[in-house]
Design a protein around this motif. Structure first.
Motif, PDB file in Angstrom:
ATOM      1  N   LYS A   1       8.762  -1.275   2.292  1.00  0.00           N
ATOM      2  CA  LYS A   1       8.051  -1.836   3.667  1.00  0.00           C
ATOM      3  C   LYS A   1       7.132  -3.224   3.324  1.00  0.00           C
ATOM      4  O   LYS A   1       7.210  -3.847   4.091  1.00  0.00           O
ATOM      5  CB  LYS A   1       7.228  -0.640   4.070  1.00  0.00           C
ATOM      6  CG  LYS A   1       6.922  -0.865   5.533  1.00  0.00           C
ATOM      7  CD  LYS A   1       6.263   0.551   6.127  1.00  0.00           C
ATOM      8  CE  LYS A   1       5.697   0.731   7.354  1.00  0.00           C
ATOM      9  NZ  LYS A   1       5.020   1.758   7.951  1.00  0.00           N
ATOM     10  N   TYR A   2       6.531  -3.074   2.281  1.00  0.00           N
ATOM     11  CA  TYR A   2       5.310  -3.883   2.105  1.00  0.00           C
ATOM     12  C   TYR A   2       5.428  -5.183   1.068  1.00  0.00           C
ATOM     13  O   TYR A   2       4.877  -6.231   1.181  1.00  0.00           O
ATOM     14  CB  TYR A   2       3.831  -3.337   1.560  1.00  0.00           C
ATOM     15  CG  TYR A   2       3.529  -2.224   2.816  1.00  0.00           C
ATOM     16  CD1 TYR A   2       3.248  -2.483   4.101  1.00  0.00           C
ATOM     17  CD2 TYR A   2       3.633  -0.967   2.399  1.00  0.00           C
ATOM     18  CE1 TYR A   2       2.826  -1.672   5.094  1.00  0.00           C
ATOM     19  CE2 TYR A   2       3.202   0.118   3.616  1.00  0.00           C
ATOM     20  CZ  TYR A   2       2.745  -0.449   4.698  1.00  0.00           C
ATOM     21  OH  TYR A   2       2.561   0.718   5.707  1.00  0.00           O
TER      22      TYR A   2
ATOM     23  N   ARG B   1       0.801  -1.153   0.078  1.00  0.00           N
ATOM     24  CA  ARG B   1      -0.064   0.027  -0.165  1.00  0.00           C
ATOM     25  C   ARG B   1       1.076   1.250   0.013  1.00  0.00           C
ATOM     26  O   ARG B   1       2.163   1.167   0.317  1.00  0.00           O
ATOM     27  CB  ARG B   1      -1.068   0.011   1.034  1.00  0.00           C
ATOM     28  CG  ARG B   1      -0.274  -0.092   2.496  1.00  0.00           C
ATOM     29  CD  ARG B   1      -1.443  -0.233   3.480  1.00  0.00           C
ATOM     30  NE  ARG B   1      -2.031  -1.282   3.372  1.00  0.00           N
ATOM     31  CZ  ARG B   1      -3.292  -1.571   3.986  1.00  0.00           C
ATOM     32  NH1 ARG B   1      -4.071  -0.790   4.477  1.00  0.00           N
ATOM     33  NH2 ARG B   1      -3.995  -2.671   3.619  1.00  0.00           N
ATOM     34  N   ASN B   2       0.394   2.390  -0.374  1.00  0.00           N
ATOM     35  CA  ASN B   2       0.826   3.707  -0.285  1.00  0.00           C
ATOM     36  C   ASN B   2       2.275   3.710  -1.119  1.00  0.00           C
ATOM     37  O   ASN B   2       3.083   4.312  -0.822  1.00  0.00           O
ATOM     38  CB  ASN B   2       0.924   4.280   1.057  1.00  0.00           C
ATOM     39  CG  ASN B   2      -0.098   4.437   1.709  1.00  0.00           C
ATOM     40  OD1 ASN B   2      -1.039   4.604   1.346  1.00  0.00           O
ATOM     41  ND2 ASN B   2      -0.199   4.287   3.359  1.00  0.00           N
ATOM     42  N   TRP B   3       2.370   2.859  -2.303  1.00  0.00           N
ATOM     43  CA  TRP B   3       3.673   2.779  -3.001  1.00  0.00           C
ATOM     44  C   TRP B   3       4.889   2.561  -2.325  1.00  0.00           C
ATOM     45  O   TRP B   3       5.886   2.609  -2.769  1.00  0.00           O
ATOM     46  CB  TRP B   3       3.670   4.141  -3.796  1.00  0.00           C
ATOM     47  CG  TRP B   3       2.629   4.382  -4.627  1.00  0.00           C
ATOM     48  CD1 TRP B   3       1.591   5.515  -4.297  1.00  0.00           C
ATOM     49  CD2 TRP B   3       1.918   3.973  -5.660  1.00  0.00           C
ATOM     50  NE1 TRP B   3       0.752   5.574  -5.128  1.00  0.00           N
ATOM     51  CE2 TRP B   3       0.907   4.559  -6.025  1.00  0.00           C
ATOM     52  CE3 TRP B   3       2.441   2.820  -6.674  1.00  0.00           C
ATOM     53  CZ2 TRP B   3       0.037   4.307  -7.192  1.00  0.00           C
ATOM     54  CZ3 TRP B   3       1.596   2.418  -7.517  1.00  0.00           C
ATOM     55  CH2 TRP B   3       0.411   3.220  -7.835  1.00  0.00           C
ATOM     56  N   ASN B   4       4.854   1.893  -0.843  1.00  0.00           N
ATOM     57  CA  ASN B   4       5.877   1.745  -0.047  1.00  0.00           C
ATOM     58  C   ASN B   4       6.596   0.323  -0.329  1.00  0.00           C
ATOM     59  O   ASN B   4       6.230  -0.716   0.310  1.00  0.00           O
ATOM     60  CB  ASN B   4       5.633   2.031   1.309  1.00  0.00           C
ATOM     61  CG  ASN B   4       6.702   2.287   2.046  1.00  0.00           C
ATOM     62  OD1 ASN B   4       7.878   2.139   1.656  1.00  0.00           O
ATOM     63  ND2 ASN B   4       6.569   2.726   3.174  1.00  0.00           N
TER      64      ASN B   4
ATOM     65  N   ASP C   1      -4.274   1.470  -1.795  1.00  0.00           N
ATOM     66  CA  ASP C   1      -3.926   0.144  -1.248  1.00  0.00           C
ATOM     67  C   ASP C   1      -3.835  -1.027  -2.461  1.00  0.00           C
ATOM     68  O   ASP C   1      -4.815  -1.273  -3.108  1.00  0.00           O
ATOM     69  CB  ASP C   1      -5.482  -0.556  -0.815  1.00  0.00           C
ATOM     70  CG  ASP C   1      -5.301  -1.529   0.300  1.00  0.00           C
ATOM     71  OD1 ASP C   1      -4.228  -2.478  -0.005  1.00  0.00           O
ATOM     72  OD2 ASP C   1      -6.105  -1.790   1.288  1.00  0.00           O
TER      73      ASP C   1
END
Lengths: 313, 544
Positions: free
Chosen positions: A46-47, A40-43, A273
């Motif tokens: 992290k994800y 999510r959030n283009w991260n 998302d």
């Protein structure tokens, strides 16, 4: 010999295979992978490595089961895709046939006119229809009807559920889509040997008879292509719908198709998302593949690609 | 001869080796500084940073500034341009040969779109170094590591930080840490047409006090709205904003004593009694023809604002920025060609109060959505030696937002855009007539580019009447509430809006509207996890 044929085939096909691989297969694999992550959030840092299994699919199915809007959305998707598809395919065919029988300069002007909706920027084009169908007296249609005395009160077209809403979204998208079929069919008609038409004319055939007996049967391939392409396109398209719903021109429930619903859920509420959106994209792809397969079956695609029967001695 | 020459060469080489040992061996090479300890003395800190940059061979520092909002809020970008000029001036006066250049001045109309763009471009290193946007997005940006935490830097600048209104500093925090500095805030008054009120015998003398004391509630609003409509004086009793129910209409929830967030559980709240009362009030207004049932699909420029400025409604739920927007946009079409209204007309036609209490015994409210200067966590990345000098670039970026918060920059923004100042020192400037006159004639120490960009806006908005308005509404900040800065809040606000639209159109009763909200929340497991539903629909509650 066989190896040589394979080599030359590989040589000529490799650019296309590379294109398909880079721009279709890799993104497809990547989309499927992302649908199993918490992305999510283009991260990506992290994800992207945070695997959540079927969580995004479960969340999506839960929404489909419990969202009070979902019945309207599914109904809208079926009606919108079905009717717009008919308009796009048959409208394109009619335009192509219509312009086939008139002189070239008039035909070009008509074709250009029908291309305008596709050439206009989406926001500008949508804004035109926003003001045209606006449900108050600032709406062009309402102000004309009020001036003519046809109605005494402005009609809130986009809020008449479901058919008022459906009419607007089908009309706006149909105008854009019809030019695609028109171009394909026009170019196909131009490939048909003129002698066939001239011979039929000499025999006294009318335009209708020429269309029915000669032209349309020869457009079967193109018809199949336009139908399949437009079906997939309509199933996943939402830019015009997004704006008409966002600007509150049309009722949200009956102006939202499955594709737009997914977009709004994944991206339209302050969050980005990507995991959920990827899961929805996978589902839509599956629906698209199934729909495409059914279309090809119904139109007897296999029979079309049979090699022509030669005389066997 | 040959031997002698060889000896000389050996001796020269040996001397060279020894000499170089003496010169270089006595001292270690000097290490360049890559950070400074901020002291709180702005000039001293700016000079120290400038020197470090100079020592490291940097002569140009490039930054980009991204802002968004209404057409008059351009200081959200030009504030950064001006801050750069002021720091450049300090460096010049202290003989430091470094210059800050603002390369990209990006200004978008829709702040939500600007946020989405920042979110998608930050990981790629393509987002602005400075970003002004709603505090509501700060938690997500902070949580993702997309903006810089400035708590430690701010500790050195306590005197500046203390000049900001404390509630706004709190709104700039996430998890107890500071991630930005307030840039502006606003209130959302209830506007009342004086001319319409006079025609129906509605005495507005002391109305602000009556609202403040909770004597004048939404029941009274309804009665007067009914009278205005019934007597044919106005087409509508009430007009309000459209779009997402955040942040305007959720004032009803607070006005009915409800809440939106549970501090303990850190969850959003669906406060059933308060939401039911909100929906009932709006439904009643719409059913009785006092409020357009299709207001949520009204057009801003062609319907909402013209209805207000042309006196076709008695009440309007609006925002402070309306005050100057009406003076710069062609909304008034009563005389034929639409035109903006004059400051004198705005003052003559409109009274303004807090958002009244829902019912007797409750408090009036207003709602603020502060905008915040935020610094990209990759700020300065387009400059040389970024890896090495990251800290110094970040310290400089912090000084930039401290400078952009200078009282005069903040006061200019407030006056021209009718937002409220975020610092006490800026509020004082606004009430200084001499300063206002200087602003009117742009006789201020400002960058020429900034002056050129402000010229037209200043000409139409800088007026003693507007300054008085800002001073008059400042007290509203004492009553202000904030929508929860929770990542899931926009989704909930959207659901409120959908439900309210159905209630206003008469497709749903207020009870059904509340049920719809609960169903929608529960349809998304992730949202349901972040929301708690409290209370029940009141049985014997009556309105008005």
């Amino acid at each position: 010999m066989k190896g040589e044929k394979l080599r030359s085939l590989s040589f000529f096909l490799s650019p296309m295979i590379a294109m398909v691989g880079i721009f279709y297969l890799i993104p497809l694999v990547f989309t499927v992978y992302i649908s199993f992550t918490k992305m999510r959030n283009w991260n990506t840092e992290k994800y992207l490595s945070e695997i959540v299994g079927l969580y995004n699919y479960q969340r999506l199915f839960h929404m489909f089961q419990h969202d009070p809007m979902i019945r309207a959305i599914l109904l809208t998707t079926v009606v919108f895709v079905g009717i717009t598809l008919i308009i796009n395919v048959f409208g394109g065919l009619l335009l192509a046939l219509g312009t086939f029988f008139i002189n070239e300069s008039s035909a070009s002007s008509i074709r250009l006119l029908w291309l305008l909706p596709r050439m206009s920027p989406i926001a500008v084009y949508s804004l035109v229809w926003y003001y045209f169908f606006h449900g108050s007296d600032i709406g062009t249609l309402n102000s004309i009807l009020l001036k003519l005395g046809v109605v005494s009160e402005p009609i809130p077209w986009g809020q008449i559920t479901p058919w008022g809403v459906w009419s607007i979204i089908i009309f706006v998208n149909g105008l854009v889509g019809v030019s695609f079929g028109m171009i394909v069919f026009t170019s196909a008609l131009n490939q048909i040997p003129k002698e066939l038409v001239i011979a039929a004319r000499v025999d006294g055939a009318s335009a209708w008879q020429i269309s029915r007996k000669i032209l349309i049967p020869m457009l079967k391939w193109h018809f199949l292509y336009v139908l399949t392409w437009q079906f997939l396109s309509l199933l996943t398209t939402y830019p015009h719908l997004f704006l008409l719903v966002e600007w509150d021109l049309v009722n949200r429930d009956y102006g939202t198709t499955l594709a737009l619903y997914v977009f709004n859920t994944a991206f339209g509420r302050g969050e980005q998302d990507q995991g959920l959106a990827a899961a929805a994209a996978v589902l839509l792809s599956i629906i698209g593949i199934m729909g495409g397969y059914v279309t090809l079956k119904v139109l007897q695609f296999e029979r079309m690609i049979h090699e022509p029967r030669g005389d066997v001695e | 001869m040959k031997g002698k020459f060889g000896t000389v060469v050996i001796l020269v080489v040996l001397f060279g080796v020894v000499a170089s040992g003496c010169i270089g061996g006595q001292e270690t090479p000097e290490t360049k500084r890559t950070t400074v300890e901020l002291s709180g003395d702005f000039v001293k800190d700016a000079v120290a940073i400038g020197k470090v940059l100079e020592e490291n061979g940097i002569s140009e520092v490039k930054f980009s500034a991204w802002g968004s909002g209404d057409p008059n809020s351009v200081m959200r970008v030009h504030g950064i341009v001006e801050a750069a000029r002021r720091i450049n001036k300090i460096w010049e006066e202290n003989g430091i040969n470094v210059k800050i250049i603002i390369t990209d001045k990006h200004y978008a109309a829709a702040f939500q779109d600007a946020y989405q763009e920042y979110l998608s471009k930050q990981p790629l290193g393509q987002a602005g170094d400075f970003f002004v946007n709603s505090y509501a997005f700060l938690p997500t940006l902070a949580d993702e590591g997309y903006i810089l935490e400035i708590t430690e830097y701010a500790n050195a600048y306590k005197s500046v930080i203390e000049d900001f209104y404390p509630s706004l500093i709190e709104a700039s925090k996430f998890d107890g840490k500071l991630y930005g500095l307030p840039q502006d805030t606003e209130a959302r008054p209830l506007y009342i047409r004086r001319d319409v009120a006079a025609k129906i015998g509605f005495n507005l003398e002391g109305i602000e006090e009556k609202v403040k004391n909770g004597e004048f509630t939404w029941g009274d609003v309804y009665q007067w709205a009914k009278k205005a409509k019934g007597s044919g004086v106005a087409e509508w009793g009430l007009i309000h904003r459209k779009g997402s129910a955040h942040p305007d209409l959720i004032q009803f929830i607070f006005a009915f004593g409800g809440k939106l967030y549970n501090e303990e559980s850190k969850k959003l709240v669906v406060d059933v009694p308060a939401i039911y009362k909100w929906f009932y009030v709006e439904w009643k207004f719409a059913q009785d023809g006092l409020l357009p049932g299709d207001i949520m699909s009204w057009d801003w420029a062609k319907q909402i604002h013209p209805a207000i400025v042309e006196g076709r409604t008695l009440f309007d739920i609006g925002g402070t920025w309306y005050w100057t927007e009406w003076q710069t946009k062609d909304y008034y079409g009563k005389e034929g060609t639409p035109r903006p209204i004059k400051p004198e007309e705005v003052q003559k036609w409109f009274a303004y109060t807090l958002f009244p209490a829902g019912e007797k015994g409750l408090q009036p409210v207003t709602l603020s959505q502060p905008f915040v200067w935020m610094i990209n966590s990759k700020a300065g990345q387009q400059n040389p030696k970024y890896e090495e000098l990251e800290e110094i670039y970040h310290e400089l970026a912090f000084l930039m937002i401290i400078k952009a918060s200078d009282p005069d920059i903040n006061a200019i923004h407030s006056v021209i855009s009718a937002h409220l100042p975020v610092r006490k020192a800026a509020a004082e400037l606004i009430s200084d007539e001499k300063w206002l006159n200087d602003l009117k004639s742009l006789n201020l120490d400002l960058d020429q580019e900034v002056k050129d960009n402000l010229k037209d806006i200043v000409a139409t908005t800088v007026h003693p009447i507007n300054a008085k308005f800002l001073a008059d509404v400042s007290y509203m900040l004492e009553y202000t509430k904030f929508a929860p800065a929770h990542p899931k809040y926009p989704a909930l606000a959207d659901i409120f809006k959908e439900a309210l639209d159905k209630v206003l159109r008469g497709d749903m009763t207020p009870e059904e509207g509340v049920d719809y909200i609960i169903q929608k929340v529960n349809a998304d497991p992730e949202l349901a996890e972040n929301v708690e539903v409290i209370g029940e629909i009141p049985k014997d509650w009556q309105f008005p």
